[in-house]
Design a protein around this motif. Structure first.
Motif, mmCIF file in Angstrom:
data_model
loop_
_atom_site.group_PDB
_atom_site.id
_atom_site.type_symbol
_atom_site.label_atom_id
_atom_site.label_comp_id
_atom_site.label_asym_id
_atom_site.label_seq_id
_atom_site.Cartn_x
_atom_site.Cartn_y
_atom_site.Cartn_z
ATOM 1 N N GLY A 87 -26.329 -41.983 -45.320
ATOM 2 C CA GLY A 87 -26.197 -43.162 -44.261
ATOM 3 C C GLY A 87 -27.199 -42.255 -43.115
ATOM 4 N N ARG A 88 -28.707 -41.602 -43.615
ATOM 5 C CA ARG A 88 -29.751 -40.855 -42.691
ATOM 6 C C ARG A 88 -30.684 -42.761 -43.226
ATOM 7 N NH1 ARG A 88 -33.031 -36.283 -45.316
ATOM 8 N NH2 ARG A 88 -33.694 -37.640 -46.989
ATOM 9 N N PHE A 89 -30.234 -43.517 -44.110
ATOM 10 C CA PHE A 89 -31.305 -44.262 -44.912
ATOM 11 C C PHE A 89 -30.431 -45.449 -44.550
ATOM 12 C CE2 PHE A 89 -31.498 -40.956 -48.159
ATOM 13 C CZ PHE A 89 -32.406 -41.200 -47.750
ATOM 14 N N LEU A 90 -30.027 -45.878 -44.175
ATOM 15 C CA LEU A 90 -28.146 -46.599 -42.974
ATOM 16 C C LEU A 90 -29.388 -46.975 -41.585
ATOM 17 C CD1 LEU A 90 -25.133 -46.732 -44.632
ATOM 18 C CD2 LEU A 90 -26.814 -48.122 -45.567
ATOM 19 N N PRO A 91 -29.474 -48.744 -41.712
ATOM 20 C CA PRO A 91 -29.568 -48.729 -39.818
ATOM 21 C C PRO A 91 -29.025 -48.155 -39.464
ATOM 22 C CG PRO A 91 -30.074 -51.132 -41.443
ATOM 23 C CD PRO A 91 -28.764 -49.503 -41.851
ATOM 24 N N GLU A 92 -29.302 -47.860 -38.013
ATOM 25 C CA GLU A 92 -28.546 -46.931 -36.906
ATOM 26 C C GLU A 92 -26.943 -47.380 -36.558
ATOM 27 O OE1 GLU A 92 -29.431 -44.301 -35.051
ATOM 28 O OE2 GLU A 92 -31.147 -44.387 -36.712
ATOM 29 N N LYS A 93 -27.060 -48.685 -36.193
ATOM 30 C CA LYS A 93 -25.997 -49.409 -35.908
ATOM 31 C C LYS A 93 -24.868 -49.142 -37.259
ATOM 32 C CE LYS A 93 -26.460 -54.698 -37.190
ATOM 33 N NZ LYS A 93 -26.424 -55.890 -37.192
ATOM 34 N N TYR A 94 -25.161 -48.874 -38.345
ATOM 35 C CA TYR A 94 -23.816 -48.426 -39.675
ATOM 36 C C TYR A 94 -23.602 -47.572 -39.644
ATOM 37 C CZ TYR A 94 -24.682 -53.860 -40.407
ATOM 38 O OH TYR A 94 -24.715 -54.641 -40.786
ATOM 39 N N LYS A 95 -24.426 -46.319 -38.970
ATOM 40 C CA LYS A 95 -24.197 -45.365 -38.913
ATOM 41 C C LYS A 95 -22.865 -44.373 -38.862
ATOM 42 C CE LYS A 95 -29.597 -43.442 -39.636
ATOM 43 N NZ LYS A 95 -30.357 -42.819 -38.907
ATOM 44 N N PRO A 96 -22.543 -44.917 -37.632
ATOM 45 C CA PRO A 96 -20.529 -44.537 -37.264
ATOM 46 C C PRO A 96 -19.758 -44.995 -38.171
ATOM 47 C CG PRO A 96 -21.941 -45.445 -35.465
ATOM 48 C CD PRO A 96 -22.790 -45.395 -35.994
ATOM 49 N N SER A 97 -19.973 -45.909 -38.663
ATOM 50 C CA SER A 97 -19.116 -46.511 -39.780
ATOM 51 C C SER A 97 -19.090 -45.632 -40.959
ATOM 52 C CB SER A 97 -19.552 -48.216 -39.868
ATOM 53 O OG SER A 97 -19.493 -48.452 -38.882
ATOM 54 N N TYR A 98 -20.617 -45.902 -41.789
ATOM 55 C CA TYR A 98 -20.386 -45.158 -42.856
ATOM 56 C C TYR A 98 -20.148 -44.002 -42.585
ATOM 57 C CZ TYR A 98 -22.632 -42.624 -47.045
ATOM 58 O OH TYR A 98 -22.845 -41.752 -47.587
ATOM 59 N N TYR A 99 -20.696 -43.144 -41.056
ATOM 60 C CA TYR A 99 -19.647 -41.486 -41.208
ATOM 61 C C TYR A 99 -18.238 -41.461 -41.260
ATOM 62 C CZ TYR A 99 -18.993 -37.488 -39.661
ATOM 63 O OH TYR A 99 -18.080 -35.671 -40.010
ATOM 64 N N ALA A 100 -17.613 -42.935 -40.837
ATOM 65 C CA ALA A 100 -16.120 -42.961 -41.118
ATOM 66 C C ALA A 100 -15.625 -43.136 -41.994
ATOM 67 C CB ALA A 100 -15.972 -43.370 -39.676
ATOM 68 N N SER A 101 -16.614 -43.821 -43.210
ATOM 69 C CA SER A 101 -15.879 -43.695 -44.472
ATOM 70 C C SER A 101 -15.958 -42.885 -45.242
ATOM 71 C CB SER A 101 -16.543 -45.536 -44.958
ATOM 72 O OG SER A 101 -16.341 -45.303 -46.479
ATOM 73 N N GLY A 102 -17.714 -41.994 -45.143
ATOM 74 C CA GLY A 102 -17.990 -41.097 -46.265
ATOM 75 C C GLY A 102 -17.199 -40.336 -46.191
ATOM 76 N N ALA A 103 -16.926 -39.630 -44.453
ATOM 77 C CA ALA A 103 -15.686 -38.487 -44.166
ATOM 78 C C ALA A 103 -15.124 -38.394 -44.715
ATOM 79 C CB ALA A 103 -16.261 -38.455 -42.755
ATOM 80 N N TYR A 104 -14.199 -39.673 -44.918
ATOM 81 C CA TYR A 104 -12.776 -40.347 -45.148
ATOM 82 C C TYR A 104 -12.667 -39.558 -46.570
ATOM 83 C CZ TYR A 104 -11.218 -41.354 -40.846
ATOM 84 O OH TYR A 104 -10.171 -40.742 -38.896
#
Length: 183
Positions: A87-104
């Motif tokens: 997720g560190r390679f994504l823009p800041e605005k998508y990091k929370p959403s990537y984390y939500a999806s990836g963690a699940y």
């Protein structure tokens, strides 16, 4: 007096068990995560920051890539918790959403790919034992859990996009939408 001795022994046993678990992590989990971090950073250096940035930008433009493909590939290749570092390679605005999806995703794939999240394998094995006692096939359950997980994990990321926008508006802030490497 015997009860005090038993309580003291039980209390010490609790910490001895914790220490054994900690040492097992130091022998098993910590070196693996450390080597995965070294491998990922080496791969990033070999591929190059510009190419990684282009891949992140391409992924960030499409929610299916952002919350379905990238977490799936990251989880399968890197396991938990390293998959979340993509997720560190994504823009800041998508990091929370990537984390939500990836963690699940690190949870819903355990039946088919136990290497992704071995720390939670006991949960899957407990469920699988119950399924086997019912005379049902655990492979069917693992596939269903994985497929439902793919859909729900995608929605988790996508819905987090909406909630992030609401928080931005409420807090009167704007998250960056360009990609910057933080290393």
């Amino acid at each position: 007096m015997d009860i005090i001795v038993m309580l003291a022994q039980g209390f010490m046993h609790l910490f001895q068990t914790g220490a054994k678990t900690f040492i097992s992590w130091m022998k098993d989990i910590v070196p693996v995560v450390l080597l995965l971090m070294v491998a990922m950073n080496t791969l990033i250096q070999l591929v190059g920051d510009k190419r990684i940035n282009r891949l992140a930008m391409a992924s960030s433009k499409n929610p299916l890539l952002r919350y379905l493909v990238l977490p799936l590939v990251g989880s399968f290749m890197l396991g938990n918790p390293m998959a979340l570092s993509l997720g560190r390679f994504l823009p800041e605005k998508y990091k929370p959403s990537y984390y939500a999806s990836g963690a699940y995703f690190c949870h819903t794939s355990n039946g088919l790919f136990p290497h992704i999240n071995p720390g939670e394998l006991f949960i899957w094995l407990g469920i699988a034992t119950g399924i086997e006692k019912l005379g049902l096939n655990t492979a069917d359950l693992a596939v269903r859990y994985f497929l439902v997980g793919l859909v729900m994990n995608f929605f988790s990321g996508w819905i987090t996009d909406f909630t992030t926008k609401m928080v931005e508006k409420q807090q009167n802030i704007k998250l960056k939408s360009d990609v910057k490497l933080n290393h």
